[in-house]
Enzyme design. Sequence first.
Site, PDB file in Angstrom:
ATOM      1  N   LYS A  58     -14.164  39.944 -47.081  1.00  0.00           N
ATOM      2  CA  LYS A  58     -12.788  40.071 -46.558  1.00  0.00           C
ATOM      3  C   LYS A  58     -12.813  40.851 -45.240  1.00  0.00           C
ATOM      4  O   LYS A  58     -12.024  40.578 -44.340  1.00  0.00           O
ATOM      5  CB  LYS A  58     -11.853  40.752 -47.570  1.00  0.00           C
ATOM      6  CG  LYS A  58     -11.549  39.966 -48.825  1.00  0.00           C
ATOM      7  CD  LYS A  58     -10.814  38.644 -48.583  1.00  0.00           C
ATOM      8  CE  LYS A  58      -9.333  38.766 -48.338  1.00  0.00           C
ATOM      9  NZ  LYS A  58      -8.693  37.412 -48.227  1.00  0.00           N
TER      10      LYS A  58
ATOM     11  N   TYR B 258     -16.865  40.595 -52.563  1.00  0.00           N
ATOM     12  CA  TYR B 258     -15.580  40.026 -52.134  1.00  0.00           C
ATOM     13  C   TYR B 258     -15.043  40.815 -50.934  1.00  0.00           C
ATOM     14  O   TYR B 258     -14.699  40.244 -49.898  1.00  0.00           O
ATOM     15  CB  TYR B 258     -14.612  40.065 -53.325  1.00  0.00           C
ATOM     16  CG  TYR B 258     -13.148  39.912 -52.991  1.00  0.00           C
ATOM     17  CD1 TYR B 258     -12.602  38.657 -52.723  1.00  0.00           C
ATOM     18  CD2 TYR B 258     -12.294  41.018 -52.971  1.00  0.00           C
ATOM     19  CE1 TYR B 258     -11.251  38.519 -52.437  1.00  0.00           C
ATOM     20  CE2 TYR B 258     -10.951  40.886 -52.691  1.00  0.00           C
ATOM     21  CZ  TYR B 258     -10.434  39.638 -52.427  1.00  0.00           C
ATOM     22  OH  TYR B 258      -9.091  39.508 -52.137  1.00  0.00           O
TER      23      TYR B 258
END
Length: 245
Positions: free
Chosen positions: A146, A142
């Site tokens: 990002k 994740y």
Amino acid sequence: TRIRPSSKRCAVIGGSGFLGRHLVERLVEKGYSVAVFDIAQRYEVPGVTFHQGDLCDKQALLKVLKDVSLVFHCASPSPACDDRNLFWKVNVEGTRIVIRACQEAGVQRLVLTSSASVVFEGTDIKNGKEDLPYAKRPIDYYTETKIQQEKVVLEACSKEKDFLTVAIRPHGIFGPRDPQLVPILVDTARKGKMKFIIGDGANLVDFTYVENVVHGHILAAEHLKPDSPLCGKAYHITNDEPIRF
Ligand code: NAD
């Protein structure tokens, strides 16, 4: 000459989510007209139009963005899903599509919800500033996406193209309707799984109240102008002091 869309018309991509909904509600209170774009519709608010679609679909985005001047992008697959392909598809490739759709539709400002984890290398950071480098070893898939997502958005900032971008980096967000943070803590405690401490008990973690995160997004949007230092920059956002955890 292009007719400039009203500066009070905005779209919130991911507007059905926890942060997105708070943002939508505050924007409506402030007199914005708001279009929500999300894969799911989860509520109704008078004056808000909902458009169900995937941000990887440029045509679907274009329909919503054609008369909008300001876009907030706060959509992401849940960090808990840990699906690397999905994170790349939505957060990186999808964000490129969002940028192209914004530019084609004549959107002038894009505010991204990034994450403070983009600078987290696994050791405590206190009073960390925005000039910290991106994590070389992101803590999970994740966060890896990002980082790429934030880079893509900030690099797209162009005064010549009349397209300005900024990123806001919260860490943990809490507040009414929080689906994950506090409910998961409470659930874990109820199951008796919070009886041990990781580390020496002095680890730091930062939580920000959702309305403060919303406030930061709107301030950034309203100050994002061609001569402003915000252009193409990322900003950490927090309440005040980190919490001992
Ligand atoms: P959330 O899961 O409640 O909301 C995300 C929304 O994005 C959901 O409504 C979901 O349906 C939508 N979405 C997912 N994939 C999509 C797609 N392909 N197309 C269109 N919509 C899609 O999450 P949240 O907590 O509100 O997080 C919002 C943003 O804030 C995210 O970018 C997240 O990375 C960031 N963030 C959240 C926290 C936190 O503690 N909640 C902390 C730091 C950063």
